[in-house]
Design a protein around this motif. Structure first.
Motif, PDB file in Angstrom:
ATOM      1  N   GLN A 184       0.823  -1.202   0.000  1.00 11.85           N
ATOM      2  CA  GLN A 184       0.000   0.000   0.000  1.00 11.85           C
ATOM      3  C   GLN A 184       0.860   1.257   0.000  1.00 11.85           C
ATOM      4  O   GLN A 184       0.521   2.249  -0.631  1.00 11.85           O
ATOM      5  CB  GLN A 184      -0.911   0.006   1.217  1.00 11.85           C
ATOM      6  CG  GLN A 184      -1.834   1.200   1.257  1.00 11.85           C
ATOM      7  CD  GLN A 184      -2.800   1.151   2.431  1.00 11.85           C
ATOM      8  OE1 GLN A 184      -2.753   0.253   3.249  1.00 11.85           O
ATOM      9  NE2 GLN A 184      -3.683   2.118   2.495  1.00 11.85           N
ATOM     10  N   VAL A 185       1.974   1.211   0.702  1.00 13.71           N
ATOM     11  CA  VAL A 185       2.885   2.351   0.744  1.00 13.71           C
ATOM     12  C   VAL A 185       4.230   1.887   0.182  1.00 13.71           C
ATOM     13  O   VAL A 185       5.137   1.523   0.919  1.00 13.71           O
ATOM     14  CB  VAL A 185       3.049   2.894   2.180  1.00 13.71           C
ATOM     15  CG1 VAL A 185       3.949   4.121   2.191  1.00 13.71           C
ATOM     16  CG2 VAL A 185       1.689   3.216   2.797  1.00 13.71           C
ATOM     17  N   PRO A 186       4.351   1.871  -1.151  1.00 17.98           N
ATOM     18  CA  PRO A 186       5.592   1.418  -1.768  1.00 17.98           C
ATOM     19  C   PRO A 186       6.714   2.437  -1.586  1.00 17.98           C
ATOM     20  O   PRO A 186       6.461   3.606  -1.295  1.00 17.98           O
ATOM     21  CB  PRO A 186       5.224   1.257  -3.241  1.00 17.98           C
ATOM     22  CG  PRO A 186       4.071   2.171  -3.444  1.00 17.98           C
ATOM     23  CD  PRO A 186       3.346   2.259  -2.136  1.00 17.98           C
ATOM     24  N   ALA A 191       5.355 -11.103 -14.235  1.00 20.73           N
ATOM     25  CA  ALA A 191       4.751 -12.164 -13.417  1.00 20.73           C
ATOM     26  C   ALA A 191       3.354 -12.512 -13.928  1.00 20.73           C
ATOM     27  O   ALA A 191       2.703 -11.721 -14.604  1.00 20.73           O
ATOM     28  CB  ALA A 191       4.682 -11.713 -11.957  1.00 20.73           C
ATOM     29  N   ASP A 192       2.905 -13.702 -13.559  1.00 25.75           N
ATOM     30  CA  ASP A 192       1.561 -14.158 -13.909  1.00 25.75           C
ATOM     31  C   ASP A 192       0.532 -13.719 -12.870  1.00 25.75           C
ATOM     32  O   ASP A 192      -0.653 -13.680 -13.146  1.00 25.75           O
ATOM     33  CB  ASP A 192       1.522 -15.685 -13.987  1.00 25.75           C
ATOM     34  CG  ASP A 192       2.461 -16.235 -15.033  1.00 25.75           C
ATOM     35  OD1 ASP A 192       2.577 -15.623 -16.111  1.00 25.75           O
ATOM     36  OD2 ASP A 192       3.092 -17.272 -14.774  1.00 25.75           O
ATOM     37  N   LEU A 193       1.014 -13.439 -11.660  1.00 30.23           N
ATOM     38  CA  LEU A 193       0.141 -13.073 -10.550  1.00 30.23           C
ATOM     39  C   LEU A 193       0.619 -11.762  -9.952  1.00 30.23           C
ATOM     40  O   LEU A 193       1.769 -11.642  -9.531  1.00 30.23           O
ATOM     41  CB  LEU A 193       0.156 -14.165  -9.469  1.00 30.23           C
ATOM     42  CG  LEU A 193      -0.590 -13.872  -8.172  1.00 30.23           C
ATOM     43  CD1 LEU A 193      -2.091 -13.741  -8.434  1.00 30.23           C
ATOM     44  CD2 LEU A 193      -0.320 -14.966  -7.147  1.00 30.23           C
ATOM     45  N   PHE A 194      -0.270 -10.772  -9.930  1.00 28.31           N
ATOM     46  CA  PHE A 194       0.021  -9.486  -9.305  1.00 28.31           C
ATOM     47  C   PHE A 194      -0.788  -9.386  -8.022  1.00 28.31           C
ATOM     48  O   PHE A 194      -2.008  -9.589  -8.032  1.00 28.31           O
ATOM     49  CB  PHE A 194      -0.368  -8.316 -10.212  1.00 28.31           C
ATOM     50  CG  PHE A 194       0.421  -8.220 -11.485  1.00 28.31           C
ATOM     51  CD1 PHE A 194       1.754  -8.597 -11.542  1.00 28.31           C
ATOM     52  CD2 PHE A 194      -0.171  -7.742 -12.636  1.00 28.31           C
ATOM     53  CE1 PHE A 194       2.486  -8.488 -12.717  1.00 28.31           C
ATOM     54  CE2 PHE A 194       0.550  -7.628 -13.821  1.00 28.31           C
ATOM     55  CZ  PHE A 194       1.880  -7.998 -13.860  1.00 28.31           C
ATOM     56  N   ILE A 195      -0.126  -9.053  -6.933  1.00 25.65           N
ATOM     57  CA  ILE A 195      -0.788  -8.904  -5.643  1.00 25.65           C
ATOM     58  C   ILE A 195      -0.664  -7.444  -5.227  1.00 25.65           C
ATOM     59  O   ILE A 195       0.440  -6.925  -5.066  1.00 25.65           O
ATOM     60  CB  ILE A 195      -0.169  -9.838  -4.583  1.00 25.65           C
ATOM     61  CG1 ILE A 195      -0.228 -11.283  -5.076  1.00 25.65           C
ATOM     62  CG2 ILE A 195      -0.888  -9.673  -3.238  1.00 25.65           C
ATOM     63  CD1 ILE A 195       0.569 -12.267  -4.236  1.00 25.65           C
ATOM     64  N   PHE A 196      -1.812  -6.781  -5.076  1.00 25.13           N
ATOM     65  CA  PHE A 196      -1.869  -5.367  -4.730  1.00 25.13           C
ATOM     66  C   PHE A 196      -2.455  -5.205  -3.338  1.00 25.13           C
ATOM     67  O   PHE A 196      -3.535  -5.715  -3.065  1.00 25.13           O
ATOM     68  CB  PHE A 196      -2.806  -4.606  -5.688  1.00 25.13           C
ATOM     69  CG  PHE A 196      -2.385  -4.618  -7.114  1.00 25.13           C
ATOM     70  CD1 PHE A 196      -1.438  -3.724  -7.577  1.00 25.13           C
ATOM     71  CD2 PHE A 196      -2.958  -5.509  -8.016  1.00 25.13           C
ATOM     72  CE1 PHE A 196      -1.071  -3.707  -8.913  1.00 25.13           C
ATOM     73  CE2 PHE A 196      -2.594  -5.497  -9.352  1.00 25.13           C
ATOM     74  CZ  PHE A 196      -1.644  -4.598  -9.797  1.00 25.13           C
ATOM     75  N   ASP A 197      -1.764  -4.466  -2.491  1.00 24.44           N
ATOM     76  CA  ASP A 197      -2.330  -4.101  -1.198  1.00 24.44           C
ATOM     77  C   ASP A 197      -2.827  -2.673  -1.323  1.00 24.44           C
ATOM     78  O   ASP A 197      -2.061  -1.721  -1.209  1.00 24.44           O
ATOM     79  CB  ASP A 197      -1.287  -4.228  -0.090  1.00 24.44           C
ATOM     80  CG  ASP A 197      -1.864  -3.920   1.283  1.00 24.44           C
ATOM     81  OD1 ASP A 197      -3.061  -3.562   1.375  1.00 24.44           O
ATOM     82  OD2 ASP A 197      -1.119  -4.031   2.265  1.00 24.44           O
ATOM     83  N   ARG A 221       1.682   4.309  -8.592  1.00 26.80           N
ATOM     84  CA  ARG A 221       1.669   3.911  -9.998  1.00 26.80           C
ATOM     85  C   ARG A 221       3.056   3.543 -10.501  1.00 26.80           C
ATOM     86  O   ARG A 221       3.203   2.638 -11.320  1.00 26.80           O
ATOM     87  CB  ARG A 221       1.015   4.996 -10.849  1.00 26.80           C
ATOM     88  CG  ARG A 221      -0.502   4.983 -10.596  1.00 26.80           C
ATOM     89  CD  ARG A 221      -1.281   6.018 -11.370  1.00 26.80           C
ATOM     90  NE  ARG A 221      -0.961   7.352 -10.878  1.00 26.80           N
ATOM     91  CZ  ARG A 221      -0.486   8.331 -11.638  1.00 26.80           C
ATOM     92  NH1 ARG A 221      -0.292   8.156 -12.926  1.00 26.80           N
ATOM     93  NH2 ARG A 221      -0.226   9.508 -11.118  1.00 26.80           N
ATOM     94  N   ALA A 222       4.098   4.207  -9.995  1.00 24.67           N
ATOM     95  CA  ALA A 222       5.469   3.810 -10.352  1.00 24.67           C
ATOM     96  C   ALA A 222       5.749   2.397  -9.838  1.00 24.67           C
ATOM     97  O   ALA A 222       6.355   1.585 -10.540  1.00 24.67           O
ATOM     98  CB  ALA A 222       6.479   4.802  -9.789  1.00 24.67           C
ATOM     99  N   ALA A 223       5.301   2.101  -8.644  1.00 27.28           N
ATOM    100  CA  ALA A 223       5.475   0.748  -8.095  1.00 27.28           C
ATOM    101  C   ALA A 223       4.658  -0.271  -8.887  1.00 27.28           C
ATOM    102  O   ALA A 223       5.090  -1.408  -9.085  1.00 27.28           O
ATOM    103  CB  ALA A 223       5.084   0.724  -6.619  1.00 27.28           C
ATOM    104  N   THR A 224       3.497   0.139  -9.367  1.00 28.56           N
ATOM    105  CA  THR A 224       2.691  -0.745 -10.214  1.00 28.56           C
ATOM    106  C   THR A 224       3.423  -1.014 -11.526  1.00 28.56           C
ATOM    107  O   THR A 224       3.496  -2.155 -11.982  1.00 28.56           O
ATOM    108  CB  THR A 224       1.309  -0.113 -10.486  1.00 28.56           C
ATOM    109  OG1 THR A 224       0.628   0.042  -9.244  1.00 28.56           O
ATOM    110  CG2 THR A 224       0.480  -0.967 -11.431  1.00 28.56           C
ATOM    111  N   SER A 253       3.968  12.499  -5.845  1.00 25.20           N
ATOM    112  CA  SER A 253       2.780  12.376  -4.998  1.00 25.20           C
ATOM    113  C   SER A 253       2.596  10.909  -4.615  1.00 25.20           C
ATOM    114  O   SER A 253       3.187  10.007  -5.220  1.00 25.20           O
ATOM    115  CB  SER A 253       1.545  12.871  -5.750  1.00 25.20           C
ATOM    116  OG  SER A 253       1.191  11.946  -6.776  1.00 25.20           O
ATOM    117  N   GLY A 254       1.748  10.676  -3.630  1.00 29.58           N
ATOM    118  CA  GLY A 254       1.460   9.302  -3.211  1.00 29.58           C
ATOM    119  C   GLY A 254       0.917   8.457  -4.349  1.00 29.58           C
ATOM    120  O   GLY A 254       1.292   7.303  -4.527  1.00 29.58           O
ATOM    121  N   GLY A 255       0.030   9.038  -5.147  1.00 32.49           N
ATOM    122  CA  GLY A 255      -0.530   8.316  -6.288  1.00 32.49           C
ATOM    123  C   GLY A 255       0.509   8.005  -7.349  1.00 32.49           C
ATOM    124  O   GLY A 255       0.508   6.931  -7.943  1.00 32.49           O
TER     125      GLY A 255
END
Length: 169
Positions: free
Chosen positions: A10-12, A84-90, A73-76, A67-69
């Protein structure tokens, strides 16, 4: 397990380096197509265009403060670069405006051969979900489709109406 799965908290965090290096993480060969795709899916084109040095802008503690957003998005984009085949987002979109959040989820939803697991209480994520698990007090309260949960589960109804903050596990 990497490289089959990738996780974004959540906070990358970003490193004190260029935005490009924060996204590609040292990859050197054949990165341009993957990088362009990652930037597009993370809805970062306009942000990069507004940075004086574009992707070569230094960011993080010793560079431009995003900004936080933008950090989310940079971390995304960094996660997408893993292939990867599986993305896990907090809670991917906690710092995003509604329009940008919708664009991110719309793009991810269109990707083939990618599965996303998202911890979220936001409508943009919930409407894209094939299966939702509602948590309350650290336990599974209910699970199913959004339609089913909105019809049958009071906790989901309250969450959808925005009257209750989801419980943290």
């Amino acid at each position: 397990m990497p490289p089959r799965a990738a996780y974004t908290p959540q906070v990358p965090r970003l490193f004190s380096d260029t935005l490009k290096e924060n996204i590609v993480q040292g990859k050197r060969s054949n990165v341009e197509d993957s990088l362009n795709k990652a930037i597009r899916l993370a809805v970062m084109e306009k942000d990069i265009a507004h940075l004086e040095e574009g992707l070569e802008t230094f960011v993080g503690p010793r560079g431009v403060m995003l900004s936080g957003g933008q950090i989310q998005r940079a971390a995304t984009a960094r996660m997408i670069m893993t292939g990867a085949d599986l993305f896990i987002f907090d809670d991917l979109s906690s710092a995003l405006d509604v329009e940008t959040e919708q664009l991110v989820w719309d793009g991810l939803d269109k990707e083939k051969n990618v599965t996303c697991i998202a911890v979220s209480h936001r409508k943009a994520a919930l409407t894209k979900a094939d299966h939702i698990i509602v948590m309350k007090d650290g336990r599974i309260e209910a699970e199913g489709s959004l339609t089913k949960l909105l019809e049958e589960n009071e906790e989901m109804q309250l969450l959808w109406q925005g009257e209750q903050v989801p419980a943290r596990v």
